[in-house]
Design a protein around this motif. Structure first.
Motif, PDB file in Angstrom:
ATOM      1  N   ASN A   1      -5.980  -1.334   0.772  1.00  0.00           N
ATOM      2  CA  ASN A   1      -4.942  -1.452  -0.262  1.00  0.00           C
ATOM      3  C   ASN A   1      -5.271  -1.697  -1.810  1.00  0.00           C
TER       4      ASN A   1
ATOM      5  N   SER B   1       2.604   5.115  -0.736  1.00  0.00           N
ATOM      6  CA  SER B   1       3.089   5.777  -1.747  1.00  0.00           C
ATOM      7  C   SER B   1       3.462   4.804  -3.084  1.00  0.00           C
TER       8      SER B   1
ATOM      9  N   ARG C   1      -5.033  -3.972   4.697  1.00  0.00           N
ATOM     10  CA  ARG C   1      -5.766  -3.598   5.831  1.00  0.00           C
ATOM     11  C   ARG C   1      -7.156  -4.507   6.124  1.00  0.00           C
TER      12      ARG C   1
ATOM     13  N   ASP D   1       0.397  -6.912   1.846  1.00  0.00           N
ATOM     14  CA  ASP D   1      -0.202  -6.741   3.364  1.00  0.00           C
ATOM     15  C   ASP D   1      -1.542  -5.872   2.652  1.00  0.00           C
TER      16      ASP D   1
ATOM     17  N   ALA E   1       5.752  -4.107   4.529  1.00  0.00           N
ATOM     18  CA  ALA E   1       4.569  -4.825   4.535  1.00  0.00           C
ATOM     19  C   ALA E   1       3.770  -4.429   5.655  1.00  0.00           C
TER      20      ALA E   1
ATOM     21  N   LYS F   1       0.900   1.907  12.689  1.00  0.00           N
ATOM     22  CA  LYS F   1       0.170   2.614  11.507  1.00  0.00           C
ATOM     23  C   LYS F   1      -1.188   2.437  11.458  1.00  0.00           C
TER      24      LYS F   1
ATOM     25  N   LYS G   1      12.497   9.279   6.002  1.00  0.00           N
ATOM     26  CA  LYS G   1      12.973   7.742   6.167  1.00  0.00           C
ATOM     27  C   LYS G   1      14.182   7.351   5.900  1.00  0.00           C
TER      28      LYS G   1
ATOM     29  N   GLY H   1       0.967  -1.215   0.050  1.00  0.00           N
ATOM     30  CA  GLY H   1      -0.048  -0.091  -0.244  1.00  0.00           C
ATOM     31  C   GLY H   1       0.896   1.301   0.045  1.00  0.00           C
TER      32      GLY H   1
ATOM     33  N   HIS I   1       9.358  -0.191   9.005  1.00  0.00           N
ATOM     34  CA  HIS I   1       8.499  -1.365   8.831  1.00  0.00           C
ATOM     35  C   HIS I   1       8.314  -1.485   7.251  1.00  0.00           C
TER      36      HIS I   1
HETATM   37  O1  LIG Z   1      -0.339  -0.913   3.709  1.00  0.00           O
HETATM   38  C1  LIG Z   1       0.607  -0.365   4.076  1.00  0.00           C
HETATM   39  O2  LIG Z   1       0.449   0.797   4.904  1.00  0.00           O
HETATM   40  C2  LIG Z   1       1.739  -0.647   3.626  1.00  0.00           C
HETATM   41  O3  LIG Z   1       1.788  -1.806   2.655  1.00  0.00           O
HETATM   42  C3  LIG Z   1       3.283  -0.384   4.215  1.00  0.00           C
HETATM   43  O4  LIG Z   1       4.035  -1.421   4.444  1.00  0.00           O
HETATM   44  C4  LIG Z   1       3.745   0.894   3.448  1.00  0.00           C
HETATM   45  O5  LIG Z   1       4.353   0.242   2.190  1.00  0.00           O
HETATM   46  C5  LIG Z   1       4.705   1.546   4.074  1.00  0.00           C
HETATM   47  O6  LIG Z   1       3.954   2.034   5.282  1.00  0.00           O
HETATM   48  C6  LIG Z   1       5.213   2.803   3.222  1.00  0.00           C
HETATM   49  O7  LIG Z   1       3.954   3.600   3.185  1.00  0.00           O
HETATM   50  P1  LIG Z   1       4.550   5.083   2.568  1.00  0.00           P
HETATM   51  O8  LIG Z   1       5.093   4.866   1.373  1.00  0.00           O
HETATM   52  O9  LIG Z   1       3.036   5.708   2.350  1.00  0.00           O
HETATM   53  O10 LIG Z   1       5.140   5.743   3.636  1.00  0.00           O
END
Ligand SMILES: O=C(O)[C@H](O)[C@@H](O)[C@H](O)[C@H](O)COP(=O)(O)O
Length: 245
Positions: A88, A48, A78, A76, A161, A181, A209, A46, A159
């Motif tokens: 996602n 960006s 939600r 992954d 996934a 998150k 990051k 999910g 983190h």
């Molecule tokens: O569903 C999710 O939240 C993700 O798959 C998670 O692992 C995501 O890839 C990271 O949190 C980075 O998210 P951003 O790129 O939005 O910071």
């Protein structure tokens, strides 16, 4: 794009440049696996990542890619309905899947009618059926499913996934109900599955990051291992693409 057993790190000046490179990397791998075995199994995250994938659904790739060979999974998800803003699946559908002719039967969303634990078990059962029917390969080295490409994002806490610090385990697909998150309930592939993949791209963008990604890249041996560090340094091919770190 990367040699087996070695990581490749590319740093871009802008998210736009990252997106151009990610499109070529993804389209090239899709072409390679489709020619080799008639299919391409790709796993999405999910966040960006989906926005960074936007150029693969634009010319020239949108017309050049053979979308009929694609099988799409989620590393992954939600635990929310598929039409919820936190989903996602919805994120990928709106920004990617709705723009290309991938057959709906080859898009493997989670069962959103089930609670977290049931949804994780159901997704693992789905993967096992697809291994049996040879849609997904198996890693000879680990016995875990071997996807052609995992596209991972990374959170500011390191983190990947929905594997947050201190939440790891050894199933194919697991669940958590206390994700730091939001939203809290998620299902997620585990590290053995992620690390059995033929290729992994870790797509990281943004100054926030830098601190988790630098130790993972081996620039700081003294810090505590973060989930992202359990992806790096395994004996498979991966590449990390990052920008503005
Ligand atoms: O569903 C999710 O939240 C993700 O798959 C998670 O692992 C995501 O890839 C990271 O949190 C980075 O998210 P951003 O790129 O939005 O910071």
């Amino acid at each position: 794009m990367s040699e087996k057993g070695k990581g490749k790190v590319e740093v871009f000046d802008s998210e736009e440049d990252l997106s151009v490179s990610l499109a070529k990397y993804t389209a090239d791998l899709a072409d390679k696996f489709s020619k080799e075995k008639g299919s391409f199994t790709v796993v999405l995250s999910g966040g960006s990542l989906i926005k960074s994938l936007r150029k693969v659904v634009e010319p020239p790739y949108v017309d050049a890619v053979d979308w009929s060979t694609w099988h799409v999974f989620w590393v992954d998800e939600r635990v929310v309905p598929k039409d919820h803003d936190d989903s996602n699946y919805k994120l990928a559908f709106d920004g990617f899947l709705s723009k290309v002719p991938i057959l709906p039967g080859k898009v493997y969303a989670i069962n959103d009618a089930l609670p977290a634990e049931g949804a994780a078990d159901d997704y693992e059962t789905c993967l096992k059926h697809l291994v049996k029917s040879n849609v997904i390969s198996v890693s000879a080295a680990t016995g875990f499913p071997k996807f052609d490409l995992m596209l991972l994002g990374m959170g500011p806490d390191g983190h990947v996934a929905s594997l947050f610090p201190g939440h790891e385990n050894e199933k194919w697909v697991t669940f958590i109900k206390d994700s730091p998150k939001p939203p809290p309930e998620r299902i997620t592939f585990t590290f053995p599955v992620i690390n059995s993949s033929a290729d992994v791209a870790l797509v990281v963008c943004g100054a926030g990051k830098a601190s988790p990604v630098h130790p993972a890249l081996g620039n700081d041996q003294n810090s505590d291992p973060l989930p992202v560090g359990l992806v790096f340094g395994q004996g498979y091919s991966f590449q990390a693409v990052s920008c503005m770190l």
